[in-house]
Design a protein around this motif. Structure first.
Motif, PDB file in Angstrom:
ATOM      1  N   ALA A 134       8.139  30.906  40.019  1.00 24.51           N
ATOM      2  CA  ALA A 134       8.682  30.230  38.836  1.00 24.51           C
ATOM      3  C   ALA A 134       7.632  30.060  37.745  1.00 24.51           C
ATOM      4  O   ALA A 134       7.909  30.278  36.567  1.00 24.51           O
ATOM      5  N   ARG A 135       6.408  29.718  38.158  1.00 30.11           N
ATOM      6  CA  ARG A 135       5.396  29.406  37.144  1.00 30.11           C
ATOM      7  C   ARG A 135       5.097  30.601  36.230  1.00 30.11           C
ATOM      8  O   ARG A 135       4.723  30.435  35.087  1.00 30.11           O
ATOM      9  N   TYR A 136       5.288  31.813  36.756  1.00 31.15           N
ATOM     10  CA  TYR A 136       5.003  32.987  35.921  1.00 31.15           C
ATOM     11  C   TYR A 136       6.072  33.227  34.862  1.00 31.15           C
ATOM     12  O   TYR A 136       5.867  33.970  33.915  1.00 31.15           O
ATOM     13  N   PHE A 137       7.227  32.615  35.052  1.00 28.53           N
ATOM     14  CA  PHE A 137       8.323  32.779  34.089  1.00 28.53           C
ATOM     15  C   PHE A 137       8.289  31.707  32.994  1.00 28.53           C
ATOM     16  O   PHE A 137       8.856  31.880  31.938  1.00 28.53           O
ATOM     17  N   ILE A 138       7.684  30.576  33.307  1.00 29.93           N
ATOM     18  CA  ILE A 138       7.738  29.453  32.352  1.00 29.93           C
ATOM     19  C   ILE A 138       6.965  29.826  31.080  1.00 29.93           C
ATOM     20  O   ILE A 138       5.826  30.280  31.153  1.00 29.93           O
ATOM     21  N   PRO A 139       7.615  29.659  29.900  1.00 36.01           N
ATOM     22  CA  PRO A 139       6.962  30.073  28.650  1.00 36.01           C
ATOM     23  C   PRO A 139       5.640  29.327  28.428  1.00 36.01           C
ATOM     24  O   PRO A 139       5.527  28.149  28.758  1.00 36.01           O
ATOM     25  N   ASN A 140       4.675  30.048  27.872  1.00 36.48           N
ATOM     26  CA  ASN A 140       3.364  29.452  27.573  1.00 36.48           C
ATOM     27  C   ASN A 140       3.451  28.481  26.408  1.00 36.48           C
ATOM     28  O   ASN A 140       4.256  28.653  25.506  1.00 36.48           O
ATOM     29  N   ARG A 141       2.580  27.496  26.399  1.00 40.32           N
ATOM     30  CA  ARG A 141       2.359  26.671  25.190  1.00 40.32           C
ATOM     31  C   ARG A 141       0.983  27.063  24.673  1.00 40.32           C
ATOM     32  O   ARG A 141       0.057  27.251  25.481  1.00 40.32           O
ATOM     33  N   VAL A 142       0.862  27.207  23.386  1.00 40.79           N
ATOM     34  CA  VAL A 142      -0.462  27.548  22.851  1.00 40.79           C
ATOM     35  C   VAL A 142      -0.967  26.404  21.982  1.00 40.79           C
ATOM     36  O   VAL A 142      -0.179  25.678  21.376  1.00 40.79           O
ATOM     37  N   LYS A 143      -2.291  26.280  21.963  1.00 41.42           N
ATOM     38  CA  LYS A 143      -2.870  25.140  21.227  1.00 41.42           C
ATOM     39  C   LYS A 143      -2.496  25.215  19.740  1.00 41.42           C
ATOM     40  O   LYS A 143      -2.027  24.245  19.165  1.00 41.42           O
ATOM     41  N   MET A 144      -2.714  26.395  19.149  1.00 38.92           N
ATOM     42  CA  MET A 144      -2.412  26.510  17.719  1.00 38.92           C
ATOM     43  C   MET A 144      -0.937  26.862  17.539  1.00 38.92           C
ATOM     44  O   MET A 144      -0.573  28.016  17.413  1.00 38.92           O
ATOM     45  N   SER A 145      -0.083  25.855  17.608  1.00 35.81           N
ATOM     46  CA  SER A 145       1.353  26.129  17.467  1.00 35.81           C
ATOM     47  C   SER A 145       2.008  24.990  16.709  1.00 35.81           C
ATOM     48  O   SER A 145       1.388  23.961  16.438  1.00 35.81           O
TER      49      SER A 145
END
Ligand SMILES: NC(=O)C1=CN([C@@H]2O[C@H](COP(=O)(O)OP(=O)(O)OC[C@H]3O[C@@H](n4cnc5c(N)ncnc54)[C@H](O)[C@@H]3O)[C@@H](O)[C@H]2O)[C@@H](O)CC1
Ligand SMILES: Nc1ncnc2c1ncn2[C@@H]1O[C@H](COP(=O)(O)OP(=O)(O)O)[C@@H](O)[C@H]1O
Ligand SMILES: [K+]
Length: 514
Positions: A233-244
């Motif tokens: 599951a963790r590989y599917f969860i969308p990333n959060r990026v710092k500069m967003s």
């Protein structure tokens, strides 16, 4: 993780034995050893262990387990159900070894031995069921049926080898009757029938063991069926990026709710935010819009009128403008089963060019006019429960229940859409024929609004950039895991849709090991 049908498992075994050269007897030994190591702790308090063996290779596993246990000073009796003169191949080797070692072996071949069978089974505290495995191919009758009934009545802990005898490994149907196991140790990969109901009811705790089959034998099998597990599951969860910023995580449009069911818009919009959407806009009937403003203050609310039987030109313009704004759309929860819903759906489907989720009244509108789907610009995920599916494809609910995978796959292929067929074992099928079976969730989730929450989760994942199939699979996973967390806290009876929403963040957080 791949899930296989019996012919696929047979091909994996065949390739391993014939092409790679690992002898079948080695695999059988590994299988038996793996069962013993998974179950030996359970035998600590036990005095009498019985192994019920059929005459195929599943029985062969049973003979080997009997020998290993006996060598570990466990008191074991083996009962062969069937004609022992027909045992052959690797099973015969293990049968002969058990005989050489003078292990206590009985036969249940005809009715004369039924009392002896009953006495032995009723006197034991652990039963290993090695009657049928993936080779079960027809309705169980006669002494086999008798044996299964006696095993199920015994006051013993039941361990199924590979699959409970009686469960069809391809579809989970029960062929006459089945051993009802407390634990099932299955080899190499889960079999489809272990995961689908009613078979899943007979499995107990499921353990998948490694029996030394190399990856290459598994990889070459083109299985169309998978399950999502905690590691994946963790590989599917969308990333959060710092500069967003909030626009980085999706502009989600929720078209839901009417005066009768304004809560549906609340549940869907809130779930979308709780799953990580940056911006949620809710398009709702004017008279009830304040419900959303109050319950989801984070949502931007746009309104339209349902005073007429048609949507006004002004509202249509407003909707078209929002289609230009949105990255993705959820349409249908509590939207009303009327002409305005059909009109809105048609406008969305024929003008929006990204991916949408169609649920509830959106699906009811499609049921009346499936042609809407043919004139579409967008990709579509639909999320019917069994009743909605029945209306949509005009099949009997019973027929759908017994053939969930087949029905979902057909719909996906025919209309080139992703289908989330919701039930206690939700099936996600993609237009390319891939199928995912969800194995989590609980009956506490059979509560009003639970499906609206799922729609909010899936649309949120679409907004964060997942493709239709990944968003549907991960969405169903997060929803059911959140339901399981809610159950841990509240139990099943009092669980409500809002409890699922409250647990979405914790599921995502723990999947990411945050
Ligand atoms: N070499 C291999 O292929 C391995 C097989 N293994 C075991 O072998 C099992 C599969 O073995 P088999 O293919 O021999 O099949 P099974 O042992 O499951 O059963 C086959 C036998 O049952 C009979 N049968 C089927 N349905 C029946 C019914 N309704 N009433 C009465 N008789 C019925 C068949 O005619 C056949 O004689 C697996 O589930 C697993 O436990 C493991 O040992 C691992 C290695
Ligand atoms: N017994 C169950 N076990 C696991 N999940 C379940 C069970 N019953 C229902 N669910 C899940 O709960 C949700 C119910 O959705 P749905 O019937 O559309 O509810 P509603 O229309 O009230 O929003 C689905 O995702 C379904 O898979
Ligand atoms: K079995």
């Amino acid at each position: 993780m791949k899930v296989v049908k019996s012919y696929e498992m047979k091909e994996i075994d065949r390739y391993t034995i014939e092409e790679i050269g690992i002898p079948g007897i080695v695999l059988m030994e590994n299988a038996a050893m793996s069962v013993v190591s998974e179950t030996i702790q359970l035998l600590k308090e036990s005095n009498n262990v019985v192994i019920c063996c059929g005459i195929g290779n599943n029985g062969g596993d049973g003979f080997a387990i009997g020998r290993i246990l006996s060598c570990n000073n466990v008191k074991v009796s083996i009962i062969i159900i069937g004609d022992s003169s027909k045992i052959k191949g690797d099973a015969k080797i293990n049968y002969d070894i058990a005989r050489q070692l003078n292990i206590d072996i009985h036969e249940f071949y005809d009715d004369k031995q039924i009392d002896e069978f009953k006495n032995i089974v009723n006197d034991c505290d652990v039963i290993y069921d090695a009657i049928f495995g993936t080779g079960l191919c027809r309705e169980i009758t006669g002494k086999y049926l008798e044996a299964i009934k006696i095993i199920n009545r015994a006051n013993a802990y039941r361990i199924a080898i590979d699959i409970p005898s009686g469960v069809n490994s391809d579809d989970g149907q029960i062929l006459g009757d089945s051993v009802c196991a407390d634990k099932t140790v299955t080899f190499c990969l889960p079999k489809v029938g272990l995961l689908l109901y009613p078979g899943a009811n007979y499995v107990g705790d499921l353990v998948v063991t490694d029996i030394g089959i190399p990856n290459i034998s598994v990889e070459r099998i083109n299985s169309h069926t998978t399950i999502m597990d905690d590691n994946l599951a963790r590989y599917f969860i969308p990333n959060r990026v710092k500069m967003s910023h909030k626009g980085s995580y999706g502009k989600v449009l929720v078209i839901a709710g009417t005066s009768k069911m304004s809560g549906a818009a609340v549940l869907t919009s809130l779930s979308a935010y709780r799953t990580g959407a940056g911006l949620v806009k809710t398009f709702i009937e004017e008279s009830v819009s304040s419900v959303v403003t109050t319950k989801v203050p984070e949502a931007v609310v746009e309104t339209y009128s349902r005073a007429d039987i048609n949507i006004s030109n002004e509202d249509k313009e407003k909707l078209l403008e929002m289609l230009g704004w949105a990255d993705t759309i959820a349409i249908g929860p509590g939207l009303g089963n009327d002409n305005i819903t059909r009109e809105i759906l048609e406008i969305v489907i024929s003008n929006f060019n990204k991916t949408i989720v169609v649920d509830a009244d959106g699906i009811n509108a499609l049921s009346k006019d499936k042609e809407i789907l043919n004139n579409r610009k967008c990709e579509v995920i639909i999320t019917p429960h069994l009743g909605e599916m029945s209306r949509l494809i005009d099949y009997d609910i019973g027929e759908i229940t017994n053939n969930t995978i087949k029905v979902a796959v057909e719909l996906s292929k025919n209309y080139k859409i992703t289908c989330v067929l919701k039930s206690a074992r939700t099936i996600i099928s993609s237009p390319n024929g891939m199928v995912n079976i969800n194995i989590y969730g609980n009956s506490g989730m059979a509560t009003a609004g639970s499906g609206d929450v799922l729609t909010g989760i899936i649309v949120s994942l679409l907004g964060q950039g997942l493709n239709a199939s990944d968003a549907a699979i991960l969405g169903v996973y997060i929803h059911s895991k959140a339901g399981d967390k809610a159950k841990d806290d509240k139990g099943e009876h009092g669980l409500i849709a809002n409890d699922i929403i409250c647990n979405i963040p914790y599921v995502i957080k723990s999947s990411l090991n945050e």
